[in-house]
Design an enzyme around this catalytic site. Structure first.
Site, PDB file in Angstrom:
ATOM      1  N   GLU A 249       0.848  -1.195   0.000  1.00 46.60           N
ATOM      2  CA  GLU A 249       0.000   0.000   0.000  1.00 46.60           C
ATOM      3  C   GLU A 249       0.883   1.245   0.000  1.00 46.60           C
ATOM      4  OE1 GLU A 249      -2.587  -0.415   3.381  1.00 46.60           O
ATOM      5  OE2 GLU A 249      -3.577  -2.167   2.543  1.00 46.60           O
ATOM      6  N   HIS A 268      -7.637   1.256   1.746  1.00 52.60           N
ATOM      7  CA  HIS A 268      -7.441   1.130   3.202  1.00 52.60           C
ATOM      8  C   HIS A 268      -8.124   2.287   3.953  1.00 52.60           C
ATOM      9  CE1 HIS A 268      -4.693  -0.777   6.461  1.00 52.60           C
ATOM     10  NE2 HIS A 268      -5.804  -0.288   6.996  1.00 52.60           N
TER      11      HIS A 268
HETATM   12  O1  LIG Z   1      -6.993   0.150  12.896  1.00 54.20           O
HETATM   13  C1  LIG Z   1      -6.211  -0.197  12.006  1.00 54.20           C
HETATM   14  O2  LIG Z   1      -5.317  -1.009  12.206  1.00 54.20           O
HETATM   15  C2  LIG Z   1      -6.321   0.361  10.659  1.00 54.20           C
HETATM   16  O3  LIG Z   1      -5.967  -0.279   9.712  1.00 54.20           O
HETATM   17  C3  LIG Z   1      -6.809   1.737  10.477  1.00 54.20           C
HETATM   18  O4  LIG Z   1      -5.943   2.649  11.006  1.00 54.20           O
END
Ligand SMILES: O=C(O)C(=O)CO
Length: 302
Positions: A249, A268
């Site tokens: 990503e 994401h």
């Molecule tokens: O909570 C998480 O780990 C996420 O991917 C979002 O920040």
């Protein structure tokens, strides 16, 4: 207290001197680090080298749950505390998982494209959606997000099964992983990325899913072997996928998943709602107050 909000956003809190910094702007990030006492971290990987540039750094506060993007050993070696905030984005992530399931089942990407091309209804049964009611949805994970999603899915009339690290033989909805996969018309991933869960869903496990199954992932991309997923979708074994996360990503525009019309994607952002931001800032500011007054931090992981 000097806080670096590692996200392209301005935010103010009484008593805190907060500088927003885009995750893409490494020059600004490096310029801010020498005076930074607390980093409010979202997703750009945070390394020991970054920490060495920040001699005043006392706390890395994850805005969210997953701490896989923080070098935890490096933080521990340098005496820097790390805290996260489990559950604060659970509602948003659960709702997004439902959204991606419905979008994949109802072939949203293909219909969106047809509508924009000015095309009418598809011929015969060439492009027909499916309903969640009556389908079996397998949840990979037994935490808060999976629990919220289970409630939403049961309200729709889906049959929900799940697996979790700790076996729960007393719960009739609990299954061993391979049994869960064999039963799931839709599989949704809700576990953290660790050494154990990396590529947990490999080619062999994806092959256990019934033909036409839909896979949804709002957790971490690398829990699924992405090339095996592409192969299973391209071969027609899987009917579709809804993905908010990828092995790399930001996702590479050349990623073959993006070329598939039976795959709906997001960058994401399953967590990204106004309500989530409000909850994030509440916990993050509270932990700064605790740090300043020497009290125990909420959800300290290092
Ligand atoms: O909570 C998480 O780990 C996420 O991917 C979002 O920040």
């Amino acid at each position: 207290m000097r806080v670096l909000l590692h996200y392209d956003m301005d935010h103010a809190e009484p008593g805190l001197d907060i500088s927003g910094c885009s995750e893409q702007d490494d020059a600004r990030f490096h310029a801010l680090l020498p005076d930074t006492e607390v980093i409010w971290h979202v997703l750009r990987p945070l390394t020991g080298d970054d920490m060495d540039r920040a001699p005043k750094l006392k706390l890395i506060q994850k805005l969210g749950t997953g701490v896989n993007t923080i070098d935890l050993d490096a933080a521990a070696e340098r005496g820097i505390a790390v805290a996260n905030m489990p559950g604060r984005n659970a509602q948003a992530v659960a709702e997004t998982s439902l959204l991606l399931m419905l979008a994949a089942l109802r072939k949203l990407v293909a219909f969106d494209a047809r509508t924009r091309r000015g095309e009418g209804w598809p011929a015969g049964r060439s492009l027909v959606g499916g309903e969640l009611r009556g389908r079996t949805v397998g949840l990979l994970g037994g935490g808060e997000i999976a629990g919220l999603l289970r409630g939403m899915l049961e309200a729709i009339g889906a049959r929900v099964l799940y697996t979790s690290r700790r076996p729960r033989p007393d719960d009739p909805a609990w299954r061993e992983l391979d049994d869960l996969l064999r039963a799931s018309d839709v599989l949704s991933v809700h576990i953290p990325l660790t050494g154990e869960t990396h590529h947990l869903l490999n080619a062999e496990r994806l092959a256990l899913l019934p033909p036409g199954a839909v896979v949804v992932n709002t957790a971490r991309g690398a829990v699924i072997d992405e090339s095996a997923l592409v192969a299973a979708l391209a071969a027609g074994h899987l009917g579709g996928a809804g993905l908010d996360v990828f092995e790399r990503e930001p996702v590479d525009p050349a990623n073959p998943l993006l070329a598939l019309e039976n795959v709906v994607v997001m960058p994401h952002v399953a967590w990204l709602t106004g309500e989530t931001w409000d909850r994030y800032f509440e916990v993050a500011a509270e932990n700064c107050r605790r740090l300043a007054s020497g009290r125990d931090l909420l959800h300290r992981v290092v």
